[in-house]
Scaffold this motif. Sequence first.
Motif, PDB file in Angstrom:
ATOM      1  N   LEU A   1       0.832  -1.201   0.000  1.00 38.77           N
ATOM      2  CA  LEU A   1       0.000   0.000   0.000  1.00 38.77           C
ATOM      3  C   LEU A   1       0.871   1.258   0.000  1.00 38.77           C
ATOM      4  CD1 LEU A   1      -3.087   0.833   0.207  1.00 38.77           C
ATOM      5  CD2 LEU A   1      -2.594   1.350   2.588  1.00 38.77           C
ATOM      6  N   GLU A   2       1.929   1.238   0.796  1.00 37.55           N
ATOM      7  CA  GLU A   2       2.835   2.393   0.832  1.00 37.55           C
ATOM      8  C   GLU A   2       3.492   2.618  -0.521  1.00 37.55           C
ATOM      9  OE1 GLU A   2       5.308   1.551   4.210  1.00 37.55           O
ATOM     10  OE2 GLU A   2       3.631   2.022   5.567  1.00 37.55           O
ATOM     11  N   LYS A   3       3.884   1.512  -1.166  1.00 36.02           N
ATOM     12  CA  LYS A   3       4.509   1.637  -2.489  1.00 36.02           C
ATOM     13  C   LYS A   3       3.495   2.107  -3.528  1.00 36.02           C
ATOM     14  CE  LYS A   3       8.090  -1.831  -1.636  1.00 36.02           C
ATOM     15  NZ  LYS A   3       9.408  -1.201  -1.723  1.00 36.02           N
ATOM     16  N   MET A   4       2.232   1.662  -3.378  1.00 37.15           N
ATOM     17  CA  MET A   4       1.177   2.125  -4.294  1.00 37.15           C
ATOM     18  C   MET A   4       1.024   3.636  -4.165  1.00 37.15           C
ATOM     19  SD  MET A   4      -1.588  -0.860  -3.455  1.00 37.15           S
ATOM     20  CE  MET A   4      -3.029  -0.197  -4.278  1.00 37.15           C
ATOM     21  N   ALA A   5       1.042   4.112  -2.914  1.00 40.99           N
ATOM     22  CA  ALA A   5       0.882   5.544  -2.680  1.00 40.99           C
ATOM     23  C   ALA A   5       2.048   6.323  -3.256  1.00 40.99           C
ATOM     24  CB  ALA A   5       0.745   5.821  -1.187  1.00 40.99           C
ATOM     25  N   ALA A   6       3.249   5.753  -3.104  1.00 42.21           N
ATOM     26  CA  ALA A   6       4.453   6.470  -3.537  1.00 42.21           C
ATOM     27  C   ALA A   6       4.610   6.467  -5.057  1.00 42.21           C
ATOM     28  CB  ALA A   6       5.675   5.861  -2.868  1.00 42.21           C
ATOM     29  N   THR A   7       4.227   5.353  -5.702  1.00 41.09           N
ATOM     30  CA  THR A   7       4.527   5.221  -7.134  1.00 41.09           C
ATOM     31  C   THR A   7       3.308   5.334  -8.029  1.00 41.09           C
ATOM     32  OG1 THR A   7       4.186   2.827  -7.107  1.00 41.09           O
ATOM     33  CG2 THR A   7       6.412   3.619  -6.586  1.00 41.09           C
ATOM     34  N   GLY A   8       2.113   5.173  -7.465  1.00 42.03           N
ATOM     35  CA  GLY A   8       0.907   5.211  -8.281  1.00 42.03           C
ATOM     36  C   GLY A   8       0.731   3.960  -9.130  1.00 42.03           C
ATOM     37  N   ARG A   9       1.489   2.912  -8.829  1.00 38.82           N
ATOM     38  CA  ARG A   9       1.358   1.681  -9.626  1.00 38.82           C
ATOM     39  C   ARG A   9       0.317   0.759  -8.994  1.00 38.82           C
ATOM     40  NH1 ARG A   9       7.216  -0.095  -9.047  1.00 38.82           N
ATOM     41  NH2 ARG A   9       6.768  -1.934 -10.353  1.00 38.82           N
ATOM     42  N   PRO A  10      -0.314  -0.110  -9.821  1.00 37.08           N
ATOM     43  CA  PRO A  10      -1.319  -1.034  -9.281  1.00 37.08           C
ATOM     44  C   PRO A  10      -0.654  -2.112  -8.424  1.00 37.08           C
ATOM     45  CG  PRO A  10      -1.022  -1.410 -11.630  1.00 37.08           C
ATOM     46  CD  PRO A  10      -0.198  -0.218 -11.284  1.00 37.08           C
ATOM     47  N   PRO A  11      -1.386  -2.697  -7.481  1.00 38.27           N
ATOM     48  CA  PRO A  11      -0.781  -3.609  -6.507  1.00 38.27           C
ATOM     49  C   PRO A  11      -0.132  -4.840  -7.128  1.00 38.27           C
ATOM     50  CG  PRO A  11      -3.186  -3.603  -6.312  1.00 38.27           C
ATOM     51  CD  PRO A  11      -2.809  -2.490  -7.215  1.00 38.27           C
ATOM     52  N   ARG A  12      -0.778  -5.458  -8.122  1.00 43.07           N
ATOM     53  CA  ARG A  12      -0.213  -6.698  -8.669  1.00 43.07           C
ATOM     54  C   ARG A  12       1.151  -6.445  -9.305  1.00 43.07           C
ATOM     55  NH1 ARG A  12      -1.690 -11.770  -9.450  1.00 43.07           N
ATOM     56  NH2 ARG A  12      -3.829 -11.453  -8.811  1.00 43.07           N
ATOM     57  N   GLU A  13       1.258  -5.303  -9.976  1.00 45.99           N
ATOM     58  CA  GLU A  13       2.518  -4.950 -10.620  1.00 45.99           C
ATOM     59  C   GLU A  13       3.633  -4.826  -9.572  1.00 45.99           C
ATOM     60  OE1 GLU A  13       1.758  -1.911 -13.712  1.00 45.99           O
ATOM     61  OE2 GLU A  13       3.702  -1.111 -13.091  1.00 45.99           O
ATOM     62  N   ILE A  14       3.315  -4.180  -8.452  1.00 47.78           N
ATOM     63  CA  ILE A  14       4.317  -3.996  -7.399  1.00 47.78           C
ATOM     64  C   ILE A  14       4.716  -5.348  -6.804  1.00 47.78           C
ATOM     65  CG2 ILE A  14       4.687  -3.066  -5.072  1.00 47.78           C
ATOM     66  CD1 ILE A  14       2.906  -0.681  -5.940  1.00 47.78           C
ATOM     67  N   VAL A  15       3.712  -6.163  -6.526  1.00 48.95           N
ATOM     68  CA  VAL A  15       3.960  -7.468  -5.907  1.00 48.95           C
ATOM     69  C   VAL A  15       4.861  -8.323  -6.797  1.00 48.95           C
ATOM     70  CG1 VAL A  15       2.845  -9.641  -5.256  1.00 48.95           C
ATOM     71  CG2 VAL A  15       1.859  -7.464  -4.541  1.00 48.95           C
ATOM     72  N   GLU A  16       4.572  -8.306  -8.103  1.00 53.42           N
ATOM     73  CA  GLU A  16       5.355  -9.140  -9.020  1.00 53.42           C
ATOM     74  C   GLU A  16       6.751  -8.566  -9.233  1.00 53.42           C
ATOM     75  OE1 GLU A  16       2.721  -9.609 -12.331  1.00 53.42           O
ATOM     76  OE2 GLU A  16       1.533 -11.135 -11.276  1.00 53.42           O
ATOM     77  N   ALA A  17       6.815  -7.242  -9.437  1.00 54.93           N
ATOM     78  CA  ALA A  17       8.116  -6.623  -9.707  1.00 54.93           C
ATOM     79  C   ALA A  17       9.048  -6.756  -8.507  1.00 54.93           C
ATOM     80  CB  ALA A  17       7.923  -5.159 -10.082  1.00 54.93           C
ATOM     81  N   GLU A  18       8.511  -6.711  -7.324  1.00 56.49           N
ATOM     82  CA  GLU A  18       9.376  -6.719  -6.148  1.00 56.49           C
ATOM     83  C   GLU A  18       9.457  -8.092  -5.481  1.00 56.49           C
ATOM     84  OE1 GLU A  18       9.659  -3.341  -3.986  1.00 56.49           O
ATOM     85  OE2 GLU A  18       9.214  -2.101  -5.741  1.00 56.49           O
ATOM     86  N   GLY A  19       8.900  -9.081  -6.117  1.00 57.61           N
ATOM     87  CA  GLY A  19       8.990 -10.435  -5.580  1.00 57.61           C
ATOM     88  C   GLY A  19       8.352 -10.566  -4.206  1.00 57.61           C
ATOM     89  N   LEU A  20       7.197  -9.963  -4.027  1.00 55.66           N
ATOM     90  CA  LEU A  20       6.556  -9.971  -2.712  1.00 55.66           C
ATOM     91  C   LEU A  20       5.475 -11.039  -2.578  1.00 55.66           C
ATOM     92  CD1 LEU A  20       6.214  -6.115  -2.286  1.00 55.66           C
ATOM     93  CD2 LEU A  20       7.813  -7.611  -1.096  1.00 55.66           C
ATOM     94  N   VAL A  21       5.399 -11.907  -3.623  1.00 58.48           N
ATOM     95  CA  VAL A  21       4.360 -12.925  -3.567  1.00 58.48           C
ATOM     96  C   VAL A  21       4.601 -13.839  -2.362  1.00 58.48           C
ATOM     97  CG1 VAL A  21       3.341 -14.887  -4.783  1.00 58.48           C
ATOM     98  CG2 VAL A  21       4.048 -12.854  -6.063  1.00 58.48           C
TER      99      VAL A  21
END
Lengths: 476, 95
Positions: free
Chosen positions: A392-412
């Motif tokens: 959520l913090e990264k979504m706020a900072a970057t404006g990217r959708p959650p799935r993209e962040i999760v996949e790009a940052e290996g947070l699955v």
Amino acid sequence: MRYEAVIGLEVHAQLKTASKIFCGCSASFGAPPNTHTCPVCLGMPGSLPVLNEKAVLYAVRMALATNCRVNLESRFARKNYFYPDLPKGYQISQYEAPVAEHGWLDIEANGAAKRVGITRIHMEEDAGKLVHDPHRPVSRVDLNRAGTPLIEIVSEPDMRAPEEAGAYLRGIHAILRYLDICDGNMEEGGFRCDANVSVRPLGQKEFGVRAEVKNMNSFKNVERAIAHEIRRQVELIEDGGTVIQETRLWDADLGKTFSMRGKEEARDYRYFPDPDLLPLVLDPAWVEEIRAGLPELPQAKRARYVAELGLSQEDAGVLTADHALARYFEEALSVYNKPRPVCNQITGALLALLNAKNLSVDASPVPPERLAALVGLVEDGTVSGNTAKTVLEKMAATGRPPREIVEAEGLVQVSDEALIEQAVDEVLAAGPDEVAAYKGGKTKLMGFFVGETMRKTKGKANPKVVNGLLKKKLEA
Amino acid sequence: MKLDPSEVLRVAVLARLDVDPDEAHALSRQLSDILDYVAKLEAVDTNGVPPTANAVQIPGPRRPDTVRPSLPPATAVAGAPESEGNDILVPRILA
């Protein structure tokens, strides 16, 4: 001796019309001084006021939303006094025949429910603004606000504690926002409150002498000012003094009220019916049309969230106290219809984020549909609840959708038992003393093992699986 | 109905009229005469007669909520005894 406080509130709400109440000048806030004036709001001889239809509509909306009886015939009166922000030498208000009377608002405070009576709601025009020059002995008069529409909502003296006054005020504010008739901004003066405060020995029927407290520009300050004023009056009486009827100004920095002396108190307004304005006559069919068009109000919405969505009273209260927050919640639900997890994500991580950035929910960097998508990822096990906060913090900072962040940052989230078991085994092998202590009864060490395992898996392990495996191995 | 000079002075203060005590005596007599004259109406039975505030008995007109041009600020402040730029200036109100 024990004392009881008696509190009544007068709320002034600026109505969100485009033009002023009796002329076509803009009612907007923040324009250069004296650019929104005309012969009517300047009080020039020969000009005539004509009532703004939308101001009437808004006043009637508020009246119906607060259970008032709408008077089908009401009248405008002149309240006469001299002050530089009042060009006509009188304020057009309503006196003996207000637009609405006899309403109420149900509140909850200090763990109890209570009904607070509303004496009346009347329409009036606002005065201009005075700015005191810091360098010269002059005051500057800006008449842009003169003639902007207000409603004044007067409560019965039904409140007995500062918290009750706070709950009443928040309730009135929420309704105004739900009806979308007032911007509710206390700091800019779009929503103002004066408090009438008196004290009396517990059990006495007659009211004590009251002081009117002004200049409170936040909910918190209203409660603080009233609490202080109650204390001041009780101490004064106990020291053998008497309370006098006066207006007192709240100083938020000093946390005290001060007597406001002088001409302000020469209160003889010599009200009389304004001969320039004919009676305000309402068509009963129009009033019923307005009633039928009222939106769902905070208390009804809260009850529905509890009964139909299964939320707790407390969560439902948080979501519905602010119209914008309730709207955000409902928009998120329309994308992902699981009320409880959506509610938790909003009342937890989202509100924390907004508070930290000092943002209103309308200005949320995470739109409701994105938040709903994130809740979906938690619910289907893709990310853990803990990781969701980071996402959520990264979504706020970057404006990217959650799935993209999760996949790009290996947070699955890792739910694969074999992978997690490997980490668990390593943790247990590295801490034989802790394992022995746990088996000896120090079960609180479970938190330590979970923490270590999560660290080993970089926070990606599914905590449920981690817990299950640890329990199995330690208690085998 | 008697209006005594002290009441005349009090009303004069509220109306920001500069009335000296001698005038107050004369005015109290004149205003009392006017009140006496109006008080003659009290001899009439007005039970059941609603108070009249306007000569015409029709509902007030209303206007749609549309913004119309305002005066240029220079014109708006032109009638003020003192002004500076767009501001009307008055003696300082608060200390």
